[in-house]
Design a protein around this motif. Structure first.
Motif, PDB file in Angstrom:
ATOM      1  N   ALA A 284       0.831  -1.210   0.000  1.00  0.00           N
ATOM      2  CA  ALA A 284       0.000   0.000   0.000  1.00  0.00           C
ATOM      3  C   ALA A 284       0.863   1.256   0.000  1.00  0.00           C
ATOM      4  O   ALA A 284       0.598   2.218  -0.732  1.00  0.00           O
ATOM      5  N   ILE A 285       1.912   1.252   0.805  1.00  0.00           N
ATOM      6  CA  ILE A 285       2.824   2.403   0.833  1.00  0.00           C
ATOM      7  C   ILE A 285       3.512   2.553  -0.526  1.00  0.00           C
ATOM      8  O   ILE A 285       3.686   3.664  -1.033  1.00  0.00           O
ATOM      9  N   ALA A 286       3.892   1.427  -1.119  1.00  0.00           N
ATOM     10  CA  ALA A 286       4.554   1.470  -2.429  1.00  0.00           C
ATOM     11  C   ALA A 286       3.640   2.084  -3.484  1.00  0.00           C
ATOM     12  O   ALA A 286       4.060   2.930  -4.277  1.00  0.00           O
ATOM     13  N   ARG A 287       2.376   1.668  -3.490  1.00  0.00           N
ATOM     14  CA  ARG A 287       1.430   2.191  -4.485  1.00  0.00           C
ATOM     15  C   ARG A 287       1.139   3.671  -4.271  1.00  0.00           C
ATOM     16  O   ARG A 287       1.082   4.459  -5.223  1.00  0.00           O
ATOM     17  N   ASN A 288       0.953   4.049  -3.021  1.00  0.00           N
ATOM     18  CA  ASN A 288       0.467   5.398  -2.726  1.00  0.00           C
ATOM     19  C   ASN A 288       1.566   6.441  -2.563  1.00  0.00           C
ATOM     20  O   ASN A 288       1.383   7.604  -2.933  1.00  0.00           O
ATOM     21  N   GLU A 289       2.702   6.046  -1.992  1.00  0.00           N
ATOM     22  CA  GLU A 289       3.746   7.018  -1.669  1.00  0.00           C
ATOM     23  C   GLU A 289       5.002   6.877  -2.534  1.00  0.00           C
ATOM     24  O   GLU A 289       5.672   7.877  -2.814  1.00  0.00           O
ATOM     25  N   LEU A 290       5.302   5.646  -2.927  1.00  0.00           N
ATOM     26  CA  LEU A 290       6.517   5.422  -3.712  1.00  0.00           C
ATOM     27  C   LEU A 290       6.291   5.624  -5.205  1.00  0.00           C
ATOM     28  O   LEU A 290       7.133   6.213  -5.885  1.00  0.00           O
ATOM     29  N   ALA A 291       5.155   5.151  -5.709  1.00  0.00           N
ATOM     30  CA  ALA A 291       4.900   5.211  -7.160  1.00  0.00           C
ATOM     31  C   ALA A 291       5.090   6.601  -7.756  1.00  0.00           C
ATOM     32  O   ALA A 291       5.703   6.733  -8.825  1.00  0.00           O
ATOM     33  N   PRO A 292       4.607   7.675  -7.095  1.00  0.00           N
ATOM     34  CA  PRO A 292       4.808   9.004  -7.679  1.00  0.00           C
ATOM     35  C   PRO A 292       6.276   9.430  -7.755  1.00  0.00           C
ATOM     36  O   PRO A 292       6.608  10.362  -8.495  1.00  0.00           O
ATOM     37  N   LEU A 293       7.142   8.753  -7.001  1.00  0.00           N
ATOM     38  CA  LEU A 293       8.560   9.122  -6.962  1.00  0.00           C
ATOM     39  C   LEU A 293       9.418   8.274  -7.891  1.00  0.00           C
ATOM     40  O   LEU A 293      10.607   8.575  -8.084  1.00  0.00           O
ATOM     41  N   ALA A 294       8.848   7.207  -8.474  1.00  0.00           N
ATOM     42  CA  ALA A 294       9.648   6.209  -9.182  1.00  0.00           C
ATOM     43  C   ALA A 294      10.477   6.807 -10.310  1.00  0.00           C
ATOM     44  O   ALA A 294      11.665   6.478 -10.463  1.00  0.00           O
ATOM     45  N   CYS A 295       9.883   7.671 -11.097  1.00  0.00           N
ATOM     46  CA  CYS A 295      10.632   8.259 -12.220  1.00  0.00           C
ATOM     47  C   CYS A 295      11.756   9.157 -11.722  1.00  0.00           C
ATOM     48  O   CYS A 295      12.848   9.175 -12.293  1.00  0.00           O
ATOM     49  N   GLY A 296      11.511   9.890 -10.645  1.00  0.00           N
ATOM     50  CA  GLY A 296      12.553  10.740 -10.072  1.00  0.00           C
ATOM     51  C   GLY A 296      13.694   9.932  -9.486  1.00  0.00           C
ATOM     52  O   GLY A 296      14.863  10.308  -9.598  1.00  0.00           O
ATOM     53  N   ILE A 297      13.370   8.789  -8.868  1.00  0.00           N
ATOM     54  CA  ILE A 297      14.403   7.898  -8.332  1.00  0.00           C
ATOM     55  C   ILE A 297      15.237   7.339  -9.477  1.00  0.00           C
ATOM     56  O   ILE A 297      16.472   7.306  -9.416  1.00  0.00           O
ATOM     57  N   ASP A 298      14.560   6.927 -10.535  1.00  0.00           N
ATOM     58  CA  ASP A 298      15.249   6.391 -11.709  1.00  0.00           C
ATOM     59  C   ASP A 298      16.196   7.431 -12.312  1.00  0.00           C
ATOM     60  O   ASP A 298      17.317   7.118 -12.704  1.00  0.00           O
ATOM     61  N   ALA A 299      15.739   8.677 -12.345  1.00  0.00           N
ATOM     62  CA  ALA A 299      16.528   9.751 -12.964  1.00  0.00           C
ATOM     63  C   ALA A 299      17.610  10.293 -12.037  1.00  0.00           C
ATOM     64  O   ALA A 299      18.520  10.999 -12.479  1.00  0.00           O
ATOM     65  N   GLY A 300      17.515  10.002 -10.745  1.00  0.00           N
ATOM     66  CA  GLY A 300      18.520  10.468  -9.799  1.00  0.00           C
ATOM     67  C   GLY A 300      18.201  11.788  -9.131  1.00  0.00           C
ATOM     68  O   GLY A 300      19.048  12.344  -8.432  1.00  0.00           O
ATOM     69  N   THR A 301      16.979  12.279  -9.304  1.00  0.00           N
ATOM     70  CA  THR A 301      16.608  13.539  -8.657  1.00  0.00           C
ATOM     71  C   THR A 301      15.991  13.324  -7.279  1.00  0.00           C
ATOM     72  O   THR A 301      15.792  14.277  -6.530  1.00  0.00           O
ATOM     73  N   VAL A 302      15.689  12.072  -6.933  1.00  0.00           N
ATOM     74  CA  VAL A 302      15.045  11.761  -5.654  1.00  0.00           C
ATOM     75  C   VAL A 302      15.749  10.574  -5.005  1.00  0.00           C
ATOM     76  O   VAL A 302      16.000   9.556  -5.667  1.00  0.00           O
ATOM     77  N   TYR A 303      16.072  10.701  -3.719  1.00  0.00           N
ATOM     78  CA  TYR A 303      16.452   9.564  -2.887  1.00  0.00           C
ATOM     79  C   TYR A 303      15.346   9.433  -1.839  1.00  0.00           C
ATOM     80  O   TYR A 303      15.153  10.343  -1.022  1.00  0.00           O
ATOM     81  N   PRO A 304      14.596   8.321  -1.823  1.00  0.00           N
ATOM     82  CA  PRO A 304      13.345   8.246  -1.058  1.00  0.00           C
ATOM     83  C   PRO A 304      13.518   7.877   0.409  1.00  0.00           C
ATOM     84  O   PRO A 304      12.924   6.907   0.907  1.00  0.00           O
ATOM     85  N   ALA A 305      14.309   8.651   1.143  1.00  0.00           N
ATOM     86  CA  ALA A 305      14.603   8.323   2.540  1.00  0.00           C
ATOM     87  C   ALA A 305      13.333   8.218   3.378  1.00  0.00           C
ATOM     88  O   ALA A 305      13.184   7.293   4.189  1.00  0.00           O
TER      89      ALA A 305
END
Length: 373
Positions: free
Chosen positions: A27-48
């Motif tokens: 649930a956390i992955a779908r709701n909170e992580l999914a919107p960040l996935a592209c940024g993590i892939d690109a290196g603009t986000v580290y999801p601490a």
């Protein structure tokens, strides 16, 4: 098993099911992580913050041994649930779980008292610097870190090219060779906050740049006895090595599941022509089920010292990496031109799949390990 069962809670309306750890992670992955996935892939986000949220619901603590036994299934399923959304985050989940695995299995009670609760809860994030040591154990590289005994601990120097899930307040486990006793190895936890530890940004990767990956330099780092995981480390490595590898299965299983979803999502508009492709979703569902079943059996017994068991772990990891690439390749072919657009989920999955195949132990190392017997 923690990944499958549900606990019950009683409220005014009666007995209510409480979501399992894996369900909460999903649930956390779908709701909170999914919107960040592209940024993590690109290196603009580290999801601490999201990594800490996973820790709050038990993602990093389910495999902590109890009474000398451990079961990795819940941890692997949780990594898989994260991997269905973001392969880079599944890798960071593996890093965190591996650090917990090191600390939890250490016989250094002072170290466990200081670190175990914090790493298992996600209050302290970190990773593993065992890529070079794991290669060295099988004759691929020489150990890059050297240490010498001093009063109260060791002094360590050297450099590691890539260590992931790090930041200035993180920790990670790694290994050095003793200068005063060649061939003897010691495993320890390094504190990134120490002034003698330098984190150097890496060149951009093909994918997964938001994984907190750095080159590490040790300039005469003093490692106190309370941060020593194992001395000597040889027997300890044999104890934790199956867990180290098996936890990686979660990355592969999550990625394969999403590749199946991608193929299913394009079935309506493209199924009339995709049916001519040799690999279909049904093939990968069968393969994923087979890998998951074998993983579950092996993950329930991570301290097994039998050589046959170890070879099964290595062979499973090899199959999982190759299946990841095959599934992502098939997803790309099923998507066609739309999958070739930059930013499409299929092209991200293909890049992530190659990482599963080359992260230590890589496909070629696994094949060498099996060939060497």
């Amino acid at each position: 098993m923690g990944s499958l069962g549900q606990h019950l809670a009683i409220d005014g309306a009666g007995v209510m099911p409480v979501p399992s750890i894996v369900e909460q992670v999903a649930a956390i992955a779908r709701n909170e992580l999914a919107p960040l996935a592209c940024g993590i892939d690109a290196g603009t986000v580290y999801p601490a913050d999201v990594l800490r949220r996973f820790g709050e619901v038990g993602a990093w603590s389910s495999h902590v041994p109890e009474d000398g036994a451990a079961d990795l299934n819940c941890a692997i399923d949780a990594i898989g649930a994260i991997g269905e959304v973001c392969g880079a985050s599944a890798f960071m989940a593996w890093c965190q779980n591996t650090l917990v695995w090191y600390v939890a299995n250490s016989s250094n009670e002072t170290l466990k008292e200081r670190l175990l609760d914090d790493v298992a809860s996600g209050r302290l994030l970190g990773g593993t610097g065992l890529s070079n040591p794991m290669k060295s154990f099988f004759g691929i590289e020489k150990l890059k870190l050297k240490g010498r005994k001093v009063e109260g601990g060791y002094v360590v120097r050297g450099a590691l090219p890539w260590v992931s899930n790090l930041g200035p307040d993180h920790m990670f486990g790694t290994i050095f060779e003793r200068e005063d006793a060649p061939g003897e190895i010691v495993m320890f936890v390094a504190d990134c906050a120490d002034p003698a530890v330098t984190l150097q940004p890496c060149q951009p990767f093909l994918a997964m740049d938001g994984t907190g990956t750095y080159g590490i330099q040790f300039r005469d780092l003093f490692v106190p006895d309370e941060l020593i995981l194992a001395d000597p480390a040889g027997p300890f490595v044999k104890k934790i090595r199956a867990g180290f590898i098996l936890l990686q299965a979660g990355m592969a299983l999550g990625l394969i599941k999403d590749c199946i979803k991608i193929m299913q999502e394009v079935a309506a508009p493209l199924g009339h022509v995709n049916r001519y492709l040799p690999q279909q979703p049904v093939d990968f569902r069968a393969l994923a089920d087979e890998l998951a079943t074998e993983t579950a059996i092996l993950a329930a017994d991570p301290y097994n010292t039998d050589e046959t068991y170890w070879r099964k772990v290595v062979a499973l990891r090899l199959r999982a990496g190759e299946a990841s690439v095959a599934a992502a390749h098939a997803a790309m072919l099923h998507c066609g031109a739309r999958g070739y657009l930059k930013g499409n989920r299929a092209e991200r999955r293909l890049r992530e799949a190659y990482f599963v195949a080359i992260v230590t132990p890589a496909t070629k190392q696994l094949r060498k390990m099996l060939a060497d017997g």
